[in-house]
Design a protein around this motif. Structure first.
Motif, PDB file in Angstrom:
ATOM      1  N   PHE A  82      52.401  47.578  33.582  1.00 47.91           N
ATOM      2  CA  PHE A  82      52.549  47.074  34.956  1.00 47.91           C
ATOM      3  C   PHE A  82      53.930  47.446  35.502  1.00 47.91           C
TER       4      PHE A  82
ATOM      5  N   LYS B 128      42.993  37.777  49.319  1.00 51.40           N
ATOM      6  CA  LYS B 128      44.055  38.719  49.694  1.00 51.40           C
ATOM      7  C   LYS B 128      43.503  39.956  50.412  1.00 51.40           C
TER       8      LYS B 128
ATOM      9  N   ASP C 110      43.851  35.118  41.700  1.00 51.80           N
ATOM     10  CA  ASP C 110      42.588  35.804  42.003  1.00 51.80           C
ATOM     11  C   ASP C 110      41.694  34.941  42.891  1.00 51.80           C
TER      12      ASP C 110
ATOM     13  N   TYR D  69      51.295  36.433  35.739  1.00 48.96           N
ATOM     14  CA  TYR D  69      50.217  36.799  34.795  1.00 48.96           C
ATOM     15  C   TYR D  69      50.754  37.140  33.403  1.00 48.96           C
ATOM     16  N   GLN D  70      51.757  38.015  33.349  1.00 56.50           N
ATOM     17  CA  GLN D  70      52.269  38.399  32.024  1.00 56.50           C
ATOM     18  C   GLN D  70      53.332  37.394  31.545  1.00 56.50           C
TER      19      GLN D  70
ATOM     20  N   PHE E 252      40.691  41.076  33.774  1.00 52.93           N
ATOM     21  CA  PHE E 252      41.742  40.067  33.870  1.00 52.93           C
ATOM     22  C   PHE E 252      41.175  38.688  34.188  1.00 52.93           C
TER      23      PHE E 252
ATOM     24  N   SER F 238      53.303  38.871  40.639  1.00 56.15           N
ATOM     25  CA  SER F 238      52.075  38.949  39.824  1.00 56.15           C
ATOM     26  C   SER F 238      52.421  39.128  38.354  1.00 56.15           C
ATOM     27  N   SER F 239      53.405  39.969  38.060  1.00 60.01           N
ATOM     28  CA  SER F 239      53.790  40.165  36.656  1.00 60.01           C
ATOM     29  C   SER F 239      54.450  38.915  36.091  1.00 60.01           C
TER      30      SER F 239
ATOM     31  N   ARG G 262      54.944  49.792  38.692  1.00 59.57           N
ATOM     32  CA  ARG G 262      55.773  49.274  39.788  1.00 59.57           C
ATOM     33  C   ARG G 262      57.026  50.124  39.985  1.00 59.57           C
TER      34      ARG G 262
ATOM     35  N   ARG H  77      46.325  51.872  36.569  1.00 62.09           N
ATOM     36  CA  ARG H  77      45.368  50.828  36.938  1.00 62.09           C
ATOM     37  C   ARG H  77      44.061  50.988  36.145  1.00 62.09           C
TER      38      ARG H  77
ATOM     39  N   GLU I  40      48.957  46.922  44.164  1.00 56.05           N
ATOM     40  CA  GLU I  40      49.276  46.895  42.736  1.00 56.05           C
ATOM     41  C   GLU I  40      48.182  46.117  42.007  1.00 56.05           C
ATOM     42  N   PRO I  41      47.723  46.522  40.832  1.00 56.54           N
ATOM     43  CA  PRO I  41      48.094  47.777  40.198  1.00 56.54           C
ATOM     44  C   PRO I  41      47.529  48.974  40.965  1.00 56.54           C
TER      45      PRO I  41
ATOM     46  N   ASP J 151      36.422  40.853  36.581  1.00 51.33           N
ATOM     47  CA  ASP J 151      36.988  42.023  35.917  1.00 51.33           C
ATOM     48  C   ASP J 151      37.712  41.575  34.644  1.00 51.33           C
TER      49      ASP J 151
ATOM     50  N   ASP K   5      49.896  44.752  48.420  1.00 51.99           N
ATOM     51  CA  ASP K   5      48.963  43.794  47.846  1.00 51.99           C
ATOM     52  C   ASP K   5      49.431  43.576  46.401  1.00 51.99           C
ATOM     53  N   ARG K   6      50.156  42.489  46.163  1.00 52.56           N
ATOM     54  CA  ARG K   6      50.795  42.127  44.891  1.00 52.56           C
ATOM     55  C   ARG K   6      52.088  42.925  44.655  1.00 52.56           C
TER      56      ARG K   6
HETATM   57  P1  TYD Z   1      43.045  43.705  41.349  1.00 55.88           P
HETATM   58  O1  TYD Z   1      41.783  44.257  40.787  1.00 55.88           O
HETATM   59  O2  TYD Z   1      43.754  44.489  42.383  1.00 55.88           O
HETATM   60  O3  TYD Z   1      42.666  42.273  41.834  1.00 55.88           O
HETATM   61  P2  TYD Z   1      43.055  41.486  43.120  1.00 55.88           P
HETATM   62  O4  TYD Z   1      42.088  41.969  44.160  1.00 55.88           O
HETATM   63  O5  TYD Z   1      42.849  40.053  42.730  1.00 55.88           O
HETATM   64  O6  TYD Z   1      44.492  41.814  43.435  1.00 55.88           O
HETATM   65  O7  TYD Z   1      44.087  43.362  40.220  1.00 55.88           O
HETATM   66  C1  TYD Z   1      43.684  43.279  38.910  1.00 55.88           C
HETATM   67  C2  TYD Z   1      44.353  42.189  38.162  1.00 55.88           C
HETATM   68  O8  TYD Z   1      45.668  42.586  37.797  1.00 55.88           O
HETATM   69  C3  TYD Z   1      44.502  40.848  38.857  1.00 55.88           C
HETATM   70  O9  TYD Z   1      43.722  39.896  38.150  1.00 55.88           O
HETATM   71  C4  TYD Z   1      45.951  40.491  38.679  1.00 55.88           C
HETATM   72  C5  TYD Z   1      46.427  41.425  37.603  1.00 55.88           C
HETATM   73  N1  TYD Z   1      47.866  41.771  37.662  1.00 55.88           N
HETATM   74  C6  TYD Z   1      48.690  41.405  36.603  1.00 55.88           C
HETATM   75  O10 TYD Z   1      48.215  40.784  35.630  1.00 55.88           O
HETATM   76  N2  TYD Z   1      50.011  41.747  36.638  1.00 55.88           N
HETATM   77  C7  TYD Z   1      50.559  42.466  37.667  1.00 55.88           C
HETATM   78  O11 TYD Z   1      51.777  42.762  37.654  1.00 55.88           O
HETATM   79  C8  TYD Z   1      49.701  42.847  38.760  1.00 55.88           C
HETATM   80  C9  TYD Z   1      50.248  43.636  39.893  1.00 55.88           C
HETATM   81  C10 TYD Z   1      48.351  42.480  38.700  1.00 55.88           C
END
Ligand code: TYD
Length: 199
Positions: free
Chosen positions: A67, A15, A11, A100-101, A151, A96-97, A71, A48, A37-38, A149, A91-92
């Motif tokens: 997620f 991006k 974050d 983050y996960q 996350f 990311s998964s 996808r 999302r 994504e999401p 937000d 965008d992601r």
């Molecule tokens: P988003 O609001 O689009 O933020 P950014 O502009 O940073 O991309 O994404 C929301 C959040 O979702 C972001 O903190 C990353 C998280 N995320 C996951 O945890 N797992 C995932 O697979 C994806 C695609 C995003």
């Protein structure tokens, strides 16, 4: 066959700015499509909303599956779209998964890869561009412009794990790392150079 390019990174690395810049700089005669994504598909945008809803406290496993469901829908559309486009930019995506996960929520990167390969069957993008910054710089940039937000409210150990995972993932094949602390112009020039190599 079109190329599939993913823009990744923790974050606050910029991006969105980079993606807007790519939209402006891609040759106008090129057939391009941008997804995020999401989100990305009508169902993905609904997922999302669920994922970003602070009132819904879903378990880590459920979050990873949501997620993945999002996808899976994007990938079904991508497969149909790629032959009709020169380039599709997301965008992601999977990294990311994994970060983050898999790492952040400690579900395990391999487990996350497995649930995603249920529908990806080993498919990976032609190019993944990692925008990388020192962790605190990214979060400080966000704080200046808006509230965090759902996350971004997670704790420091979460983000350290996410960052470490990104360091690792950026060494995978078809990946490039771009130092996001450069000027906007320099970052975009470097990104465009990488994209142009593919076209
Ligand atoms: P988003 O609001 O689009 O933020 P950014 O502009 O940073 O991309 O994404 C929301 C959040 O979702 C972001 O903190 C990353 C998280 N995320 C996951 O945890 N797992 C995932 O697979 C994806 C695609 C995003």
């Amino acid at each position: 066959m079109g190329r599939f390019v993913v823009i990744e990174g923790p974050d606050g690395v910029g991006k969105t700015t980079v993606i807007n810049g790519i939209k402006e700089r891609l040759p106008k005669d090129l057939k391009s499509k941008f997804i995020r994504e999401p989100g990305g598909s009508p169902l993905g945008e609904k997922i999302r909303e669920i994922l970003l809803n602070k009132a819904l406290n879903v378990s880590p496993e459920t979050e990873a599956l949501l997620f993945a469901a999002m996808r899976s829908e994007n990938y079904a559309i991508l497969k149909k779209d790629l032959p009709n486009y020169d380039i599709i930019i997301s965008d992601r995506f999977l990294p990311s998964s994994l970060a983050y996960q898999g790492a952040g929520l400690a579900l395990g990167m391999e487990n996350i890869e497995d649930i995603n390969d249920f529908f990806l069957h080993g498919y990976r993008p032609d190019l993944t561009i990692y925008l990388m910054l020192n962790k605190n710089t990214g979060m400080e940039r966000i704080k200046k412009v808006r509230d965090y937000d759902k996350f971004e409210l997670r704790d420091n150990s979460f983000f350290s794990a996410v960052n470490m995972a990104y360091e690792k993932l950026s060494n995978y094949p078809n990946s490039v790392v771009i130092d996001a602390s450069m000027s906007e112009e320099e970052v975009l020039d470097t990104v465009m150079k990488e994209i142009n190599k593919l076209l």
